[in-house]
Design an enzyme around this catalytic site. Structure first.
Site, PDB file in Angstrom:
ATOM      1  N   CYS A   2       0.832  -1.042  -0.233  1.00 15.75           N
ATOM      2  CA  CYS A   2       0.382   0.012   0.427  1.00 15.75           C
ATOM      3  C   CYS A   2       0.722   0.528   0.128  1.00 15.75           C
ATOM      4  CB  CYS A   2      -0.893  -0.090   1.194  1.00 15.75           C
ATOM      5  SG  CYS A   2      -2.175  -1.272   1.742  1.00 15.75           S
ATOM      6  N   ARG A  27       4.434  -0.670  -4.885  1.00 17.00           N
ATOM      7  CA  ARG A  27       4.080  -1.353  -3.123  1.00 17.00           C
ATOM      8  C   ARG A  27       2.592  -1.897  -2.943  1.00 17.00           C
ATOM      9  NH1 ARG A  27       8.007   0.981   0.913  1.00 17.00           N
ATOM     10  NH2 ARG A  27       9.581   1.998  -0.256  1.00 17.00           N
ATOM     11  N   TRP A  73      -2.868  -2.871  -1.497  1.00 18.49           N
ATOM     12  CA  TRP A  73      -2.974  -4.457  -1.624  1.00 18.49           C
ATOM     13  C   TRP A  73      -3.330  -4.822  -0.442  1.00 18.49           C
ATOM     14  CZ3 TRP A  73      -1.009  -8.430   1.695  1.00 18.49           C
ATOM     15  CH2 TRP A  73      -0.481  -9.076   1.341  1.00 18.49           C
ATOM     16  N   ASN A  99      -2.236   2.689   6.131  1.00 10.54           N
ATOM     17  CA  ASN A  99      -1.527   1.401   5.475  1.00 10.54           C
ATOM     18  C   ASN A  99      -1.570   0.265   6.661  1.00 10.54           C
ATOM     19  OD1 ASN A  99      -0.698   2.172   2.853  1.00 10.54           O
ATOM     20  ND2 ASN A  99       0.929   3.115   2.796  1.00 10.54           N
ATOM     21  N   GLY A 100      -1.285  -0.510   7.042  1.00  4.70           N
ATOM     22  CA  GLY A 100      -1.163  -1.644   7.959  1.00  4.70           C
ATOM     23  C   GLY A 100      -2.216  -1.924   8.654  1.00  4.70           C
ATOM     24  N   GLU A 481      17.114 -18.671  -4.574  1.00  2.74           N
ATOM     25  CA  GLU A 481      17.307 -18.017  -5.179  1.00  2.74           C
ATOM     26  C   GLU A 481      16.094 -17.574  -6.712  1.00  2.74           C
ATOM     27  OE1 GLU A 481      16.616 -15.350  -3.849  1.00  2.74           O
ATOM     28  OE2 GLU A 481      16.819 -13.374  -6.060  1.00  2.74           O
ATOM     29  N   LYS A 485      12.648 -16.638  -7.774  1.00  4.89           N
ATOM     30  CA  LYS A 485      12.017 -15.861  -8.825  1.00  4.89           C
ATOM     31  C   LYS A 485      11.672 -16.622  -9.959  1.00  4.89           C
ATOM     32  CE  LYS A 485      14.176 -12.852  -7.515  1.00  4.89           C
ATOM     33  NZ  LYS A 485      14.403 -12.247  -6.818  1.00  4.89           N
ATOM     34  N   GLU A 488       7.944 -16.609  -8.207  1.00  5.44           N
ATOM     35  CA  GLU A 488       7.969 -15.134  -8.743  1.00  5.44           C
ATOM     36  C   GLU A 488       6.845 -14.255  -9.659  1.00  5.44           C
ATOM     37  OE1 GLU A 488       9.506 -11.957  -5.517  1.00  5.44           O
ATOM     38  OE2 GLU A 488      10.805 -12.778  -6.620  1.00  5.44           O
ATOM     39  N   HIS A 504      17.287 -37.630   0.419  1.00  6.47           N
ATOM     40  CA  HIS A 504      16.456 -38.068   0.851  1.00  6.47           C
ATOM     41  C   HIS A 504      15.293 -38.163   0.418  1.00  6.47           C
ATOM     42  CE1 HIS A 504      20.029 -39.217   3.618  1.00  6.47           C
ATOM     43  NE2 HIS A 504      20.348 -37.600   2.634  1.00  6.47           N
ATOM     44  N   LYS A 603       6.123  -4.804  -3.604  1.00  6.82           N
ATOM     45  CA  LYS A 603       7.185  -4.793  -3.341  1.00  6.82           C
ATOM     46  C   LYS A 603       8.056  -4.616  -2.126  1.00  6.82           C
ATOM     47  CE  LYS A 603      11.065  -3.974  -4.643  1.00  6.82           C
ATOM     48  NZ  LYS A 603      12.021  -5.215  -5.353  1.00  6.82           N
TER      49      LYS A 603
HETATM   50  O1  M6R Z   1      12.897  -4.609   1.000  1.00  4.82           O
HETATM   51  P1  M6R Z   1      13.465  -6.483   1.398  1.00  4.82           P
HETATM   52  O2  M6R Z   1      14.530  -6.470   1.244  1.00  4.82           O
HETATM   53  O3  M6R Z   1      13.442  -6.374   3.638  1.00  4.82           O
HETATM   54  O4  M6R Z   1      11.935  -7.085   0.900  1.00  4.82           O
HETATM   55  C1  M6R Z   1      12.110  -8.674   1.368  1.00  4.82           C
HETATM   56  C2  M6R Z   1      11.585  -9.619   0.950  1.00  4.82           C
HETATM   57  O5  M6R Z   1       9.862  -8.970   0.728  1.00  4.82           O
HETATM   58  C3  M6R Z   1      11.480  -9.806  -0.762  1.00  4.82           C
HETATM   59  O6  M6R Z   1      13.074  -9.933  -1.060  1.00  4.82           O
HETATM   60  C4  M6R Z   1      10.402 -10.524  -1.581  1.00  4.82           C
HETATM   61  O7  M6R Z   1      11.325 -11.862  -1.036  1.00  4.82           O
HETATM   62  C5  M6R Z   1      11.486 -10.446  -3.182  1.00  4.82           C
HETATM   63  N1  M6R Z   1       9.935 -10.101  -3.687  1.00  4.82           N
HETATM   64  C6  M6R Z   1      11.707 -10.941  -3.903  1.00  4.82           C
HETATM   65  O8  M6R Z   1      11.934 -10.455  -5.181  1.00  4.82           O
END
Ligand code: M6R
Length: 608
Positions: A2, A27, A73, A99-100, A481, A485, A488, A504, A603
């Site tokens: 948000c 955001r 969001w 927000n929150g 990682e 990706k 996502e 395992h 984000k």
């Molecule tokens: O802003 P931050 O690095 O604290 O965010 C952490 C995660 O939310 C962030 O890395 C998220 O996993 C990304 N979308 C990954 O691409």
């Protein structure tokens, strides 16, 4: 998660609010809305979808010089126009963006309904305008303060009142807000990114503070009524900048290609090649303090957790200090033991992730020592930690984190060098490590100019029911990682495992043609990795190997070989992650995904 924008000044508010929302849209992007003051009423408009959808519905908006806006969001309540912000009281005499999360919303709502209030949405936020209205007797600040006394949870709010047309009241507990001071105009945002085009002179609100915003500036008070001086900070860092695609089709691809420069910026002025050392003044620790650190615990979420894992491995391997990484929200809620001789590293791109912030608050309550590894200057985590290292990656706009990961790893490797030199790392070994780090940007650039058959690999995984990422040692967090990706951006089912653990259980998932992406640079684990490759191939897997250039054995073994330039073992994640970032990107493009704003994500995750 948000975004909030507000404007009070002499100019038309609407265009500034919409521009601010566009800069914050990364955001949260489920719905958007705006409230403008028009005579003695509050005019609102909301739309489901992107800021563009809202913008197209504003043809009849009044000329106004005061307003607030929001991009959502969804947390409480579905993605509908009714649930979008702003929310008004029954008489539309005031409007709130929030927000929150209001945790006691059920009790508050029941109470208000029993008093005759009619709710229009399913949101937690809507209790706020009704509560503020209940306490309003002409003094906006007193009404907001009384309402917030009843609220449990987190909030960053902005409120406008029809009978105070040149005023915004804002308050914060757990959700960031920043006020920007212009020339005869004042702006408000949940993120400086929204307002840096208008002004770089800002006042950050702290928790339990309330701000009265007018054309003349801002007055800040504690919620309990105590005054505080509004200290002005000048943002002069490149972490905020023009969110411009510069010819790239997506921010994600642009940010992937920025990595030679962003890693270079992270290293600049920090490596001491002759002394074989590094200088990170922001840690505010001299060698005598560094040498007293007996363990390191990195805290983070998502990509930042993976960077923390990589850093922890380097710290143990090279500085010989016990180190580990923890998922911030799991750590926070298990009443963690905070050793007195530990240094906690809060790893975060945005510096606003609620889970990471909550974890370091817990560490600090228990007297622990925290430093930030953060990109966004002045963010809540950076300010809460009070010391640490900034990444200087520049703004990362795509939801999928790419350049922040490589900068976090670079910063952690630089810290490792500094720590190791206070222990048993010799001058020569330190010089070697500093030289190896300084060579990374050029190698990253070399790879990005010749990335190998990524698009062909993307074609082969588009229809996969399951993709397995494997790696050993430093390559395991890289595998994690890569899988994150791909989930996502492309929404392709996949998981990552330490390669030695694969037999395992996950090996049962492999059938004829299952893509297995193996991260296998020429490090100490290489030979064991080759054995694991043969094991999956024997079961029909299609093997895609990311390996060091010149490793002909792996190149010949793999169905698809993706070589990356040779670097020191500890720096290999900075190279091997690149093909995985590109793979997720190209798979996402081929599947027609919304690359920079993937479904359900935001984000920065500022709620729990
Ligand atoms: O802003 P931050 O690095 O604290 O965010 C952490 C995660 O939310 C962030 O890395 C998220 O996993 C990304 N979308 C990954 O691409």
């Amino acid at each position: 998660m948000c975004g909030i924008v507000g404007y009070v000044g002499p100019e038309p508010a609407l265009s500034r609010l919409i521009e601010g929302l566009r800069r914050l849209e990364y955001r949260g992007y489920d719905s958007a809305g705006v409230a403008l003051l028009e005579g003695k009423t509050v005019w609102t408009r909301k739309r489901v979808g992107r800021v563009d959808a809202l913008d197209q519905a504003l043809g009849d908006a009044p000329e106004s010089t005061t307003g607030i806006a929001h991009t959502r969001w969804a947390t409480h309540g579905g993605i509908t126009e009714e649930n979008a912000h702003p929310h008004c009281d029954g008489s539309t005499g005031l409007a709130v963006v929030h927000n929150g999360i209001i945790e006691n919303m059920n009790a508050l709502r029941e109470q208000l309904e029993s008093e005759g209030v009619v709710f229009r949405s399913e949101t937690d936020t809507e209790v706020l305008p009704h509560l503020i209205r209940k306490f309003y007797t002409g003094d906006p600040v007193a009404a907001v303060r009384s309402a917030l006394r009843l609220v449990n949870g987190t909030y960053g709010i902005a409120v406008v009142f029809a009978d105070h047309p040149d005023l915004i009241v804002a308050a914060r507990l757990g959700s960031p807000l920043v006020v920007g001071l212009g020339d005869g105009e004042t702006v408000l945002a949940s993120d400086p990114q929204a307002i840096v085009e208008l002004t770089r002179r800002v006042v950050y609100l702290d928790d339990r503070e309330i701000a009265v915003i007018s054309r003349d500036g801002v007055k800040v008070e504690r919620l309990d009524g105590r005054k505080r001086t509004a200290d002005v900070t000048v943002i002069d860092d490149d972490a905020y900048g023009v969110a411009d695609l510069q010819g790239f089709p997506h921010f994600m691809l642009k940010e992937i290609h920025e990595q030679p420069e962003s890693i270079q910026r992270c290293l600049r002025g920090r490596l001491q090649l002759d002394e074989g050392n590094a200088k990170l003044g922001g840690f505010q620790m001299d060698p005598r303090e560094l040498v007293r650190i007996e363990r390191i615990i990195a805290l983070g979420c998502g990509t930042s957790y993976h960077a923390g894992m990589t850093g922890a491995m380097a710290i143990e391997a090279l500085a010989r200090v016990p180190a580990r990484a923890e998922v911030a929200n799991e750590f926070r809620y298990r009443n963690p033991i905070i050793p007195r001789d530990a240094l906690f590293l809060a790893v975060s791109q945005s510096g606003e992730t609620m889970d990471t912030l909550g974890a370091i608050q817990e560490v600090r309550i228990k007297g622990g020592n925290v430093a930030g590894v953060v990109n966004v200057v002045g963010s809540t985590i950076a300010r809460t930690a009070g010391k640490g290292v900034y990444l200087h990656s520049g703004p990362e706009i795509a939801v999928a984190s790419t350049k922040a990961f490589t900068s976090q790893v670079t910063a952690l490797m630089t810290f490792t060098l500094m720590l190791a030199r206070t222990r048993n790392l010799s001058l020569e070994a330190g010089q070697r490590m500093a030289r190896e780090l300084s060579a990374v940007p050029a190698k990253v650039s070399e790879y990005l100019h010749n990335p190998g058959p990524i698009e062909a690999v993307a074609d082969t995984i588009l229809d996969a029911r399951y993709v397995l990422f494997l790696g050993r040692g430093f390559s395991f967090p890289v595998a994690l990682e890569g899988a994150l990706k791909l989930k996502e951006i492309a929404y392709i089912p996949c998981e990552a495992y330490p390669a030695g653990e694969m037999k395992h259980g996950p090996i049962a998932m492999i059938e004829e043609g299952t893509p297995v992406i193996f991260v296998a640079p020429s490090d100490v684990h290489r030979d064991k990795a080759i054995s694991n490759m043969k094991e999956v191939q024997a079961r029909g897997a299609k093997l895609i190997a990311i390996h060091t250039a010149g490793d002909h054995e792996i190149a010949a073994l793999a169905d698809v070989s993706i070589p990356v330039p040779e670097v020191a073992d500890f720096a290999s994640p900075l190279l091997t992650v690149l093909p995985l970032q590109l793979l997720a990107y190209h798979a996402g493009v081929k599947l027609g995904r919304d690359i920079d704003k993937p479904r359900n994500l935001a984000k920065s995750v500022t709620v729990e």
